[in-house]
Write an enzyme that holds these catalytic residues in place. Structure first.
Site, PDB file in Angstrom:
ATOM      1  CB  VAL A 148       3.096  15.783  -3.194  1.00 31.05           C
ATOM      2  CG1 VAL A 148       2.955  15.369  -4.627  1.00 31.05           C
ATOM      3  CG2 VAL A 148       2.072  15.087  -2.311  1.00 31.05           C
ATOM      4  N   GLY A 149       4.962  15.651  -0.326  1.00 31.80           N
ATOM      5  CA  GLY A 149       5.136  16.382   0.926  1.00 31.80           C
ATOM      6  C   GLY A 149       5.675  15.468   2.002  1.00 31.80           C
ATOM      7  N   GLY A 198       6.084  15.621   6.248  1.00 29.19           N
ATOM      8  CA  GLY A 198       5.930  16.350   7.504  1.00 29.19           C
ATOM      9  C   GLY A 198       6.536  15.585   8.652  1.00 29.19           C
ATOM     10  CB  THR A 199       6.503  16.241  12.284  1.00 31.43           C
ATOM     11  OG1 THR A 199       6.693  17.608  11.962  1.00 31.43           O
ATOM     12  CG2 THR A 199       7.364  15.866  13.457  1.00 31.43           C
ATOM     13  N   GLY A 204       4.005  12.350   8.819  1.00 30.70           N
ATOM     14  CA  GLY A 204       3.683  11.519   7.674  1.00 30.70           C
ATOM     15  C   GLY A 204       4.330  12.014   6.399  1.00 30.70           C
ATOM     16  CB  SER A 205       6.103  10.803   3.633  1.00 30.82           C
ATOM     17  OG  SER A 205       5.997   9.459   3.958  1.00 30.82           O
ATOM     18  CB  VAL A 206       1.695  13.734   1.512  1.00 34.49           C
ATOM     19  CG1 VAL A 206       0.441  13.775   0.656  1.00 34.49           C
ATOM     20  CG2 VAL A 206       1.340  14.036   2.970  1.00 34.49           C
ATOM     21  CG  ASP A 260       0.487  22.486  13.276  1.00 34.62           C
ATOM     22  OD1 ASP A 260       1.102  23.565  13.417  1.00 34.62           O
ATOM     23  OD2 ASP A 260       1.024  21.465  12.817  1.00 34.62           O
TER      24      ASP A 260
HETATM   25  N1  ATP Z   1      -4.121  16.169   0.141  1.00 37.82           N
HETATM   26  C1  ATP Z   1      -2.937  16.650  -0.196  1.00 37.82           C
HETATM   27  N2  ATP Z   1      -2.662  17.016  -1.443  1.00 37.82           N
HETATM   28  C2  ATP Z   1      -1.464  17.505  -1.794  1.00 37.82           C
HETATM   29  N3  ATP Z   1      -0.452  17.696  -0.942  1.00 37.82           N
HETATM   30  C3  ATP Z   1      -0.649  17.373   0.340  1.00 37.82           C
HETATM   31  C4  ATP Z   1      -1.898  16.826   0.783  1.00 37.82           C
HETATM   32  N4  ATP Z   1      -1.810  16.615   2.116  1.00 37.82           N
HETATM   33  C5  ATP Z   1      -0.590  17.005   2.478  1.00 37.82           C
HETATM   34  N5  ATP Z   1       0.126  17.451   1.423  1.00 37.82           N
HETATM   35  C6  ATP Z   1       1.498  17.971   1.432  1.00 37.82           C
HETATM   36  O1  ATP Z   1       2.262  17.258   2.374  1.00 37.82           O
HETATM   37  C7  ATP Z   1       2.770  18.135   3.368  1.00 37.82           C
HETATM   38  C8  ATP Z   1       2.814  17.423   4.709  1.00 37.82           C
HETATM   39  O2  ATP Z   1       1.516  16.979   5.037  1.00 37.82           O
HETATM   40  P1  ATP Z   1       0.967  17.067   6.522  1.00 37.82           P
HETATM   41  O3  ATP Z   1       1.065  18.473   7.002  1.00 37.82           O
HETATM   42  O4  ATP Z   1      -0.378  16.461   6.569  1.00 37.82           O
HETATM   43  O5  ATP Z   1       2.033  16.157   7.274  1.00 37.82           O
HETATM   44  P2  ATP Z   1       2.475  16.206   8.792  1.00 37.82           P
HETATM   45  O6  ATP Z   1       3.460  15.107   8.997  1.00 37.82           O
HETATM   46  O7  ATP Z   1       1.272  16.172   9.673  1.00 37.82           O
HETATM   47  O8  ATP Z   1       3.163  17.634   8.849  1.00 37.82           O
HETATM   48  P3  ATP Z   1       3.534  18.553  10.098  1.00 37.82           P
HETATM   49  O9  ATP Z   1       5.019  18.493  10.172  1.00 37.82           O
HETATM   50  O10 ATP Z   1       3.006  19.902   9.712  1.00 37.82           O
HETATM   51  O11 ATP Z   1       2.827  17.984  11.299  1.00 37.82           O
HETATM   52  C9  ATP Z   1       1.841  19.348   3.351  1.00 37.82           C
HETATM   53  O12 ATP Z   1       2.503  20.527   3.759  1.00 37.82           O
HETATM   54  C10 ATP Z   1       1.453  19.410   1.881  1.00 37.82           C
HETATM   55  O13 ATP Z   1       2.426  20.136   1.150  1.00 37.82           O
END
Ligand code: ATP
Length: 648
Positions: free
Chosen positions: A37-38, A40-41, A43-45, A155
């Site tokens: 579902v997501g 990011g830099t 992690g992947s969610v 952030d």
């Molecule tokens: N609990 C959640 N429920 C649904 N979607 C989520 C959840 N947590 C994160 N996501 C999705 O995953 C995406 C990436 O998560 P997150 O921002 O925590 O990752 P990151 O690697 O830290 O990103 P960034 O590049 O902003 O540092 C979020 O923008 C969101 O769309």
């Protein structure tokens, strides 16, 4: 190989330490992964369900492996999550798992989408005043909780705000997520100067002040408030210099003289002078726009005042989260509106002579030309649909594609507009085409470009934005590679300083440096002189004018076609491509040198500074370069620039 997991005891009681992690079974035994579902830099969610129940969770798997288990506690995200107590506007964490090759998984509550996806799903239809108020109020409550727990987020951006529609209502549940950059308030500075995503980065961060604190979150919330109301970012800077310029355009420059030229700006900030001097840059002197005058009723009242309070240059005078919630915007009685109120803006009259032209700040323009074949959901309610589909066992959601009612017989079905390359399609909402942000800067640049063409036709030299001959500006602070690039460019060029208070002859900038294209002996010179050779003779004016007309028409397809054809036959196409690649940090990535994705913005900023052309004419330069490579030439949202997630 059988992977083992360690997990913390239930996270219901916060304040536990990672020493309490326990060995348990494999993650596959515990969860069924449904879909990503997501990404990011860091992690992947994934959306997942527990096997022993129907509980839906989100699992964020960190991309970087831990060297040893104890490293997990050093991760900012884990550190802050372990110390933050539960709050209804902070995403709830259930468990932490570490599997054998030391990959960390954070199991948390699942929300349907992030605020950016929600904004996109509106397809230009603004939220009602009350909804904006409700969303912002929840964001401030979340921020207040983080600050009260002794942390600041660093952030804040729409992607890190998670949202779920509340069943049978048009309200949303809003929660702050991603604590990967969170920092303790009482830790001792200096802090990393390069944090937060550019568009939401507070002036103190942009100017590399290493002693910053909670006000950076308040400023970012101000940017988000504007975006939630207008559905577009307020300061979509293409690099740090452009970011500062866009801020100056709306908030006015932070000196007293500029602020006195208008009303309701970002106020004065003495520290700016020192910081800019240290960076070797000069801010343009621009009068503020009165935010109240930009909006129509009811947005021009308490909402505009709130923006003015939040978006102050001086971090010390920004209200804290609690004070924000006491602002009139939140305390006023519910605004009764039958239909969602459109945030219409009107043309602002001349504020002062210092502003050559005050552009029409029309949000309407950017929506009219876009055809939107996607429909989210006929009823408009998404939550129920998601869960219905989910519980029917559908593991992936296809975007629905509907014929437009107005479509004539025999005409082709409209094709879906391609989604931005840097953002995977949302599984829940249709992702709209990336709408070109429209800020006053675009119009100013057009004027600037035309006047510069006129200016260059007589002076045969190019104005250089904001840098002094002694300094390498913002780029000076970047890594070794960029310093080398800068040195090359500076050594090879003969810099001549001239000051021109006459903004009518060289608009927009008060102090301008000139650099002769003929003396530049590097790639950027070749590039620049070939690209702008047109601008310094008579024929090129018409090119600039054509471009201006195209931009005015807001027909981005035509504009893009024109840009492509105008680059055709350019012998520097390869250099152009390489230039774009390097500013995106791709070359380093290919060589595996860019593991931690450090400072992409600075890299970009630096390279742009050395190439100059993109700085001077971001619309002209970057859009063309990007379109040549088939990527959107817009400032992208994807650059969340951080140097490290571990606690230093
Ligand atoms: N609990 C959640 N429920 C649904 N979607 C989520 C959840 N947590 C994160 N996501 C999705 O995953 C995406 C990436 O998560 P997150 O921002 O925590 O990752 P990151 O690697 O830290 O990103 P960034 O590049 O902003 O540092 C979020 O923008 C969101 O769309």
């Amino acid at each position: 190989m059988k992977k083992y997991l360690w997990r913390t005891p239930s996270m219901a009681n916060h304040g536990r330490s990672l020493k309490e992690v326990m060995k348990c079974t494999t993650i596959d035994d515990v969860f069924s992964i449904v879909q990503k579902v997501g990404d990011g830099t860091f992690g992947s969610v994934h959306l997942a369900t527990r096997k022993d129940s129907t509980k839906v969770v989100a699992i964020k798997s960190m991309k970087k492996k831990l060297v040893k288990i104890s490293d997990a506690a050093r991760l900012r995200e884990v550190h802050s999550l372990l110390h933050l107590s539960e709050h209804e506007n902070i995403v709830n964490i259930f468990d932490l798992y570490i599997d054998q090759p030391f990959c960390l998984h954070i199991v948390m509550e699942f929300l349907e989408c992030n605020l950016f996806q929600l904004i996109n799903s509106r397809r230009g239809k603004p939220f009602s005043y009350n909804t904006v108020r409700d969303i912002m109020s929840q964001i401030f409550q979340g921020i207040g909780h983080i600050h009260a727990n002794g942390f600041f987020h660093r952030d804040m951006k729409p992607e890190n705000i998670l949202v779920s529609p509340v069943e049978n209502s048009d309200a949303y549940k809003v929660k702050i997520a991603d604590f990967g950059l969170a920092r303790e308030i009482h830790s001792s500075p200096p802090y990393t100067e390069y944090v937060s995503t550019r568009w939401y980065r507070a002036p103190e961060l942009l100017l590399r002040d290493s002693c910053y604190s909670c006000p950076v979150d308040i400023y970012a919330a101000g940017c988000m408030a504007f975006e939630v109301a207008t559905l577009q970012p307020i300061f979509p800077g293409m690099d740090d210099v452009d970011q500062l310029y866009k801020i100056c355009e709306i908030l006015g420059s932070p000196d007293e003289e500029s602020q006195n030229m208008g009303f309701g700006g970002g106020g004065t900030w003495k520290q700016a002078e020192k910081l800019t001097r240290e960076l070797g840059i000069i801010l343009p002197r621009l009068a503020p726009l009165n935010l109240r005058e930009l909006f129509s009723s009811p947005w021009n009242g308490a909402f505009a005042s709130m923006l003015t309070e939040l978006l102050q240059w001086n971090p010390d005078v920004r209200p804290n989260a609690r004070k924000c919630l006491e602002l009139d915007f939140f305390s006023a009685e519910e605004v009764k509106v039958e239909k969602p109120t459109e945030v219409k803006t009107k043309q602002v009259g001349k504020v002062s002579e210092a502003q050559v032209s005050i552009p029409t700040y029309s949000f309407q323009n950017i929506f009219t030309k876009v055809t939107l074949p996607y429909v989210a959901d006929k009823t408009g309610t998404r939550s129920s649909k998601l869960y219905q589909k989910f519980h029917k066992g559908i593991t992936g959601f296809k975007r629905t594609f509907q014929k437009s009612n107005k479509q004539k017989k025999g005409t082709k079905t409209p094709q879906p507009i391609s989604t931005p390359v840097d953002r995977p399609p949302s599984p829940f909402f249709p992702v709209l085409p990336q709408i070109r942000p429209s800020t006053p800067l675009n119009l100013k640049l057009r004027n600037y470009m035309l006047s510069s063409a006129e200016y260059n036709a007589t002076n045969k030299s190019m104005p250089m934005f904001m840098e002094t001959s002694q300094s390498a500006g913002l780029s000076q602070l970047n890594d070794k590679e960029n310093r080398q690039i800068r040195r090359k460019s500076t050594d090879a060029s003969s810099l001549k300083h001239f000051t021109s208070g006459a903004r009518k002859s060289v608009p927009s900038y008060s102090d301008v440096e000139t650099i002769s294209p003929t003396t530049l002996n590097d790639k950027s010179a070749t590039l620049r002189s070939s690209k702008f050779s047109g601008l310094s003779n008579g024929s090129s004016r018409s090119t600039a004018q054509t471009y201006s007309v195209l931009l005015d028409s807001a027909d981005w397809e035509q504009t893009s076609l024109w840009e492509k054809s105008s680059l055709k036959g350019n012998s520097d196409a390869q250099v152009t491509k390489r230039s774009l690649k390097s500013f995106k940090g791709e070359e380093a990535d290919e060589k595996g040198e860019n593991d931690s994705k450090p400072d992409l913005g600075l890299r970009k900023s630096s390279i742009l500074s050395s190439n100059i052309l993109e700085h001077d004419f971001p619309d002209f330069g970057v859009t063309s370069l990007a379109d040549t490579l088939g990527v959107p030439g817009l400032p992208t949202r994807s650059d969340s620039h951080v140097t490290s997630q571990t606690i230093s």
